[in-house]
Design a protein around this motif. Structure first.
Motif, PDB file in Angstrom:
ATOM      1  N   SER A   1       0.832  -1.209   0.000  1.00 10.65           N
ATOM      2  CA  SER A   1       0.000   0.000   0.000  1.00 10.65           C
ATOM      3  C   SER A   1       0.866   1.258   0.000  1.00 10.65           C
ATOM      4  O   SER A   1       0.360   2.362   0.258  1.00 10.65           O
ATOM      5  CB  SER A   1      -0.911   0.003   1.231  1.00 10.65           C
ATOM      6  OG  SER A   1      -0.141  -0.056   2.429  1.00 10.65           O
ATOM      7  N   ALA A   2       2.142   1.128  -0.278  1.00  6.01           N
ATOM      8  CA  ALA A   2       3.053   2.278  -0.293  1.00  6.01           C
ATOM      9  C   ALA A   2       2.585   3.309  -1.315  1.00  6.01           C
ATOM     10  O   ALA A   2       2.050   2.968  -2.374  1.00  6.01           O
ATOM     11  CB  ALA A   2       4.465   1.814  -0.634  1.00  6.01           C
TER      12      ALA A   2
ATOM     13  N   ALA B   1       8.541   5.303  -5.818  1.00  8.07           N
ATOM     14  CA  ALA B   1       9.535   5.978  -6.649  1.00  8.07           C
ATOM     15  C   ALA B   1      10.885   6.024  -5.944  1.00  8.07           C
ATOM     16  O   ALA B   1      11.931   5.734  -6.542  1.00  8.07           O
ATOM     17  CB  ALA B   1       9.064   7.391  -6.994  1.00  8.07           C
ATOM     18  N   ALA B   2      10.863   6.358  -4.661  1.00  8.15           N
ATOM     19  CA  ALA B   2      12.110   6.428  -3.897  1.00  8.15           C
ATOM     20  C   ALA B   2      12.750   5.050  -3.754  1.00  8.15           C
ATOM     21  O   ALA B   2      13.981   4.908  -3.788  1.00  8.15           O
ATOM     22  CB  ALA B   2      11.837   7.032  -2.517  1.00  8.15           C
ATOM     23  N   THR B   3      11.930   4.020  -3.623  1.00  9.06           N
ATOM     24  CA  THR B   3      12.420   2.643  -3.468  1.00  9.06           C
ATOM     25  C   THR B   3      13.251   2.213  -4.673  1.00  9.06           C
ATOM     26  O   THR B   3      14.195   1.429  -4.540  1.00  9.06           O
ATOM     27  CB  THR B   3      11.241   1.669  -3.270  1.00  9.06           C
ATOM     28  OG1 THR B   3      10.559   2.000  -2.066  1.00  9.06           O
ATOM     29  CG2 THR B   3      11.711   0.227  -3.221  1.00  9.06           C
TER      30      THR B   3
ATOM     31  N   SER C   1      12.320  12.245  -7.968  1.00  6.99           N
ATOM     32  CA  SER C   1      11.173  12.980  -8.501  1.00  6.99           C
ATOM     33  C   SER C   1      10.040  12.006  -8.814  1.00  6.99           C
ATOM     34  O   SER C   1      10.201  11.090  -9.622  1.00  6.99           O
ATOM     35  CB  SER C   1      11.569  13.731  -9.777  1.00  6.99           C
ATOM     36  OG  SER C   1      10.423  14.158 -10.488  1.00  6.99           O
ATOM     37  N   GLU C   2       8.903  12.220  -8.161  1.00  7.82           N
ATOM     38  CA  GLU C   2       7.750  11.369  -8.429  1.00  7.82           C
ATOM     39  C   GLU C   2       7.281  11.537  -9.870  1.00  7.82           C
ATOM     40  O   GLU C   2       6.854  10.568 -10.524  1.00  7.82           O
ATOM     41  CB  GLU C   2       6.610  11.697  -7.461  1.00  7.82           C
ATOM     42  CG  GLU C   2       5.387  10.799  -7.638  1.00  7.82           C
ATOM     43  CD  GLU C   2       4.275  11.124  -6.659  1.00  7.82           C
ATOM     44  OE1 GLU C   2       3.151  10.611  -6.858  1.00  7.82           O
ATOM     45  OE2 GLU C   2       4.520  11.877  -5.688  1.00  7.82           O
TER      46      GLU C   2
ATOM     47  N   ALA D   1       8.536   7.530 -16.458  1.00  8.53           N
ATOM     48  CA  ALA D   1       9.303   6.328 -16.782  1.00  8.53           C
ATOM     49  C   ALA D   1       8.427   5.081 -16.682  1.00  8.53           C
ATOM     50  O   ALA D   1       8.492   4.187 -17.539  1.00  8.53           O
ATOM     51  CB  ALA D   1      10.505   6.199 -15.853  1.00  8.53           C
ATOM     52  N   PHE D   2       7.592   5.024 -15.675  1.00 11.11           N
ATOM     53  CA  PHE D   2       6.729   3.860 -15.489  1.00 11.11           C
ATOM     54  C   PHE D   2       5.741   3.726 -16.642  1.00 11.11           C
ATOM     55  O   PHE D   2       5.559   2.627 -17.193  1.00 11.11           O
ATOM     56  CB  PHE D   2       5.975   3.979 -14.160  1.00 11.11           C
ATOM     57  CG  PHE D   2       5.238   2.731 -13.765  1.00 11.11           C
ATOM     58  CD1 PHE D   2       5.854   1.782 -12.972  1.00 11.11           C
ATOM     59  CD2 PHE D   2       3.932   2.501 -14.181  1.00 11.11           C
ATOM     60  CE1 PHE D   2       5.182   0.615 -12.596  1.00 11.11           C
ATOM     61  CE2 PHE D   2       3.255   1.340 -13.830  1.00 11.11           C
ATOM     62  CZ  PHE D   2       3.882   0.389 -13.033  1.00 11.11           C
TER      63      PHE D   2
END
Length: 313
Positions: free
Chosen positions: A272-273, A279-281, A286-287, A293-294
């Motif tokens: 549920s992150a 993004a940081a993981t 930058s979100e 990219a996703f």
């Protein structure tokens, strides 16, 4: 403290693969099997338990001969043709249902074939690391594996043969579990052969490039650069770049991005992150950059991927 895991285990953690056994073919020559194209997210496989088979080359090249113990996997999922090699019109086959799988038989009187046919199931849109980095056809020869690996393969195939021949309680679950294990074992054995196929398997089998592969899978959030990866491999930047292109067919940066997007897709599906945390993981500060990219790699936004992943099938 969690133990370190190898790149293949890490890959299968973030991109689970489920195996399914579909048929046990018991044919006398002449016989012929035309199969495919596979459904989206499926990789067909065949295990020759006894006898022999000929695999035609769809591009018009020389056919491939398979013998007892050989395993054929078709990551591209394209239509393929297996036959006995006689060129004779095949005897009609009929199917009958056993307790745990379907048996396909014919009335042919020639050399007998005993073959298990099944498929591996991947999550659609989530399979790029396998679809793009595995060869179209992957064959593991029973007699080409190293001694210990050969025994592992023979043991697994023997269990699948036994379970497919018996109507034992839980047999279907056993067959599918063994089929899932087969996927990892085939990739392991293929990466250990002297002439590993192209893509991830060749990279893993390259003694000097393997450290870079392990590093990217172990810590995809790290801002890996080509010079840093080259140092891990004990080679110059230019040499590392050349080896990546020759072995993988892509740059190290391309592979790192694909690993990051696969990790992100799994995180969005199973946790549920928040999108920012995901993004940081995977190394994006930058979100917005991560969202772009996703969508480029997966084809849809992170939010839509999460919604569709949680929708009932």
């Amino acid at each position: 403290m969690s133990p370190p895991i190898d790149w293949l285990s890490r890959l299968l953690d973030m991109m689970p693969v489920r195996g399914r056994v579909d048929l046990r073919c018991l044919y006398g020559a002449p016989w012929r099997i035309a199969q495919g194209p596979a459904a989206s997210g499926e990789i067909p496989y065949h295990i020759v338990l006894g006898g022999a088979a000929v695999l035609d080359d769809s591009a018009g090249g020389a056919p491939t001969h398979l013998s007892a113990g050989d395993i054929l996997m078709l990551p591209d999922g394209e239509r393929h043709l297996l036959h006995d090699g006689s060129g004779t019109r095949p005897a009609p086959a009929r199917n009958r249902s056993a307790l745990n799988l379907v048996i396909s038989e014919n009335a042919g009187k020639g050399e007998r074939l005993d073959m298990l046919c099944g498929h591996f199931v991947l999550t659609a849109r989530h399979d790029r690391l396998l679809r793009d980095y595995l060869p179209p056809r992957l064959i593991v020869r029973a007699n080409a594996a190293q001694s210990g690996s050969r025994e592992h393969l023979a043991g697994l195939v023997s269990l699948m043969r036994i379970e497919s021949a018996a109507d034992g309680l839980g047999g279907r679950a056993m067959l599918n579990a063994l089929s899932t294990a087969l996927f990892a074992l085939v990739l392991r054995l293929a990466s250990h052969t002297e002439e590993a196929p192209s893509g991830l398997l060749a990279l893993a089998g390259h003694p000097r490039l393997a450290p870079a592969l392990e590093a990217m899978f172990h810590d995809p959030a790290h801002p890996w650069t080509l010079p840093e990866l080259a140092r891990l491999c004990g080679m110059s930047r230019a040499t590392a770049a050349r080896h990546f292109e020759q072995t993988l067919g892509r740059s190290a940066s391309d592979l790192l991005t694909d690993i990051r997007m696969t990790v992100a897709a799994n995180e969005l599906k199973t946790t549920s992150a928040s999108t920012a945390d995901v993004a940081a993981t995977v190394g994006y500060q930058s979100e917005a950059a991560f969202q772009r990219a996703f969508k480029h790699h997966i084809g849809i936004t992170p939010a839509r991927w999460r919604r569709e992943s949680h929708s009932p099938e």
